[in-house]
Design an enzyme around this catalytic site. Sequence first.
Site, mmCIF file in Angstrom:
data_model
loop_
_atom_site.group_PDB
_atom_site.id
_atom_site.type_symbol
_atom_site.label_atom_id
_atom_site.label_comp_id
_atom_site.label_asym_id
_atom_site.label_seq_id
_atom_site.Cartn_x
_atom_site.Cartn_y
_atom_site.Cartn_z
ATOM 1 N N GLN A 51 18.652 38.755 37.367
ATOM 2 C CA GLN A 51 17.304 39.140 38.439
ATOM 3 C C GLN A 51 16.388 38.107 37.873
ATOM 4 O O GLN A 51 15.561 38.523 39.199
ATOM 5 C CB GLN A 51 16.927 40.563 38.169
ATOM 6 C CG GLN A 51 17.578 41.864 38.222
ATOM 7 C CD GLN A 51 17.867 41.841 40.029
ATOM 8 O OE1 GLN A 51 17.036 41.489 40.900
ATOM 9 N NE2 GLN A 51 18.837 42.805 40.360
ATOM 10 N N SER A 98 24.626 36.250 39.441
ATOM 11 C CA SER A 98 25.403 36.267 39.846
ATOM 12 C C SER A 98 25.150 36.065 41.477
ATOM 13 O O SER A 98 23.744 36.086 41.926
ATOM 14 C CB SER A 98 25.303 38.568 40.747
ATOM 15 O OG SER A 98 26.157 38.806 41.449
ATOM 16 N N GLY A 99 26.037 35.753 42.619
ATOM 17 C CA GLY A 99 25.653 35.378 43.951
ATOM 18 C C GLY A 99 25.221 36.394 44.692
ATOM 19 O O GLY A 99 24.160 35.689 45.002
ATOM 20 N N HIS A 100 25.690 37.307 44.931
ATOM 21 C CA HIS A 100 25.297 37.943 45.748
ATOM 22 C C HIS A 100 24.027 38.693 45.449
ATOM 23 O O HIS A 100 23.250 39.242 47.261
ATOM 24 C CB HIS A 100 25.874 39.471 45.927
ATOM 25 C CG HIS A 100 26.090 40.639 44.979
ATOM 26 N ND1 HIS A 100 25.451 41.500 45.053
ATOM 27 C CD2 HIS A 100 26.633 40.010 44.305
ATOM 28 C CE1 HIS A 100 25.621 42.032 44.418
ATOM 29 N NE2 HIS A 100 25.843 41.568 43.477
ATOM 30 N N ALA A 158 28.657 39.067 38.369
ATOM 31 C CA ALA A 158 28.229 39.276 36.785
ATOM 32 C C ALA A 158 28.661 40.049 36.215
ATOM 33 O O ALA A 158 28.326 40.143 34.499
ATOM 34 C CB ALA A 158 26.564 39.359 37.625
ATOM 35 N N THR A 159 29.490 41.015 36.860
ATOM 36 C CA THR A 159 29.187 42.201 35.682
ATOM 37 C C THR A 159 30.908 41.210 35.150
ATOM 38 O O THR A 159 31.422 42.012 34.110
ATOM 39 C CB THR A 159 29.864 43.552 36.277
ATOM 40 O OG1 THR A 159 29.611 44.441 37.109
ATOM 41 C CG2 THR A 159 30.985 44.816 35.358
ATOM 42 N N CYS A 193 23.914 50.755 41.168
ATOM 43 C CA CYS A 193 24.992 51.049 39.966
ATOM 44 C C CYS A 193 24.323 53.128 39.826
ATOM 45 O O CYS A 193 25.679 53.145 39.503
ATOM 46 C CB CYS A 193 25.051 50.304 39.577
ATOM 47 S SG CYS A 193 25.524 48.891 39.347
ATOM 48 N N ASN A 202 15.999 45.129 36.599
ATOM 49 C CA ASN A 202 16.633 45.311 37.620
ATOM 50 C C ASN A 202 16.184 46.550 37.918
ATOM 51 O O ASN A 202 16.243 46.540 39.422
ATOM 52 C CB ASN A 202 17.904 45.031 37.594
ATOM 53 C CG ASN A 202 19.053 46.397 36.908
ATOM 54 O OD1 ASN A 202 18.748 45.704 35.428
ATOM 55 N ND2 ASN A 202 19.706 46.871 37.234
HETATM 56 N N1 PLP Z 1 22.926 42.430 35.458
HETATM 57 C C1 PLP Z 1 21.766 42.867 36.873
HETATM 58 C C2 PLP Z 1 20.666 42.901 35.581
HETATM 59 C C3 PLP Z 1 22.256 43.171 37.925
HETATM 60 O O1 PLP Z 1 21.263 43.825 38.762
HETATM 61 C C4 PLP Z 1 23.214 43.074 37.884
HETATM 62 C C5 PLP Z 1 23.369 44.107 39.657
HETATM 63 O O2 PLP Z 1 22.245 44.886 40.533
HETATM 64 C C6 PLP Z 1 24.321 43.038 37.340
HETATM 65 C C7 PLP Z 1 24.522 42.573 36.044
HETATM 66 C C8 PLP Z 1 25.874 43.056 38.096
HETATM 67 O O3 PLP Z 1 25.962 42.260 39.028
HETATM 68 P P1 PLP Z 1 27.737 42.086 39.832
HETATM 69 O O4 PLP Z 1 26.894 43.488 40.991
HETATM 70 O O5 PLP Z 1 27.589 40.997 40.071
HETATM 71 O O6 PLP Z 1 28.187 42.790 38.829
#
Ligand code: PLP
Length: 380
Positions: free
Chosen positions: A180, A200-202, A70-71, A324, A150
């Site tokens: 989320q 995001s998948g994970h 997702a990043t 994070c 999140n």
């Molecule tokens: N956006 C939100 C709202 C998230 O909670 C997260 C991960 O915690 C991300 C983006 C980033 O996701 P990824 O780990 O797939 O980069």
Amino acid sequence: MEIYLDNCATTRVCHEAAAACLRVMTEDYGNPSSLHKKGMEAENILTSARRTIGKMLGCDGDCVIFTGSATESNNLAILGAAAANPRGGKTIVTTTVEHPSVAKTVEYLEEQGYTVRRVAPKPDGNFDPQDFLDAVDADTLLLTFMMVNNEMGTVLPYQAVIPALKKKYPRLMIHMDVVQGFAKYPLSVKRLDVDLLTFSGHKLYAPKGIGALYVKKGVRLKPVIHGGGQEKGLRSGTHAVQLAAGLQEALELCAKNREAFQAHYAALNQRLREGAAKLENVLVNSPENGAPHLVNLSVMGVPSEIMLHFLETKGIYVSSGSACAKGAKSSVLAAYGLPDERIKSALRVSFSKDNTPEDIDALLEALAEGIAKYRRIASL
Ligand code: PLP
């Protein structure tokens, strides 16, 4: 004993997804860019995964761009929209509570000369749709905001904000980070008329290393990663076909059980809130009307990391704020107006389909023990 209650950080991969990954890695391991049969088979796996996602989002599968996270999707949406529209508006509107993958990307564009306006939540944690309408103007290129926060679980008022803004500014681009909220709330990109959407998948029982970006037909983006031209030239690099297959399985599981999973999270949420109310000095920070799969709470007087590691000794895993943040004081909780004392002692508890009421009882028992222990130490 292992009780994992940090599912907003990541989830255990479901068996269906793991089996699909293994099958693709060992049997259907072709490169979708190859012209032969093995390549075609791999391409079909991607197409099938796109179709599942398209069904869940209410769009054609070919509007789905696979990324590594997702990043990466957030970077592609924001940087890609800015780069593709150099003569467009020079203002970006976002919120004060975004994930760093949006917040830092927007900050980067601010350093490049864009004006950024950040909408803040009200003291009760909710957002006023009018604040978004006031922040956007004719010079706004992009609104980028999240669906569900999140760290707190707040659901942002996207259903009111997007149609109102699209009516007033039809050319405004709107990007949502639904990491989320995806597969938890019903979602139709067509009905919402959102231009770009990240997930995001994970976080959804799929493996790490795969995310996606929905790109509405006609929306112009420039790539961030250049190379062989995969994913319509928007994300070069050999496809992680096994991850797409795993993602498809996990999403089908989530889609099939969406309401049951939400009800399950809500029951765990309620059990935790009721138990927390009986504990001394524990304050719940998440709003009552937030997403059910997480609860942010503060054990007043006990720093987050102390309690987190105490719980770990009992085999219970939670997060201090967001994963994070890695223990750094959460700027998002500050943006929600939480006092310092509450931020310093904040814990995020987040549920999966596999958690049980007994997991919550064990957490509550461990919290009570931790509170007694650290209060005694503090009073020595
Ligand atoms: N956006 C939100 C709202 C998230 O909670 C997260 C991960 O915690 C991300 C983006 C980033 O996701 P990824 O780990 O797939 O980069």
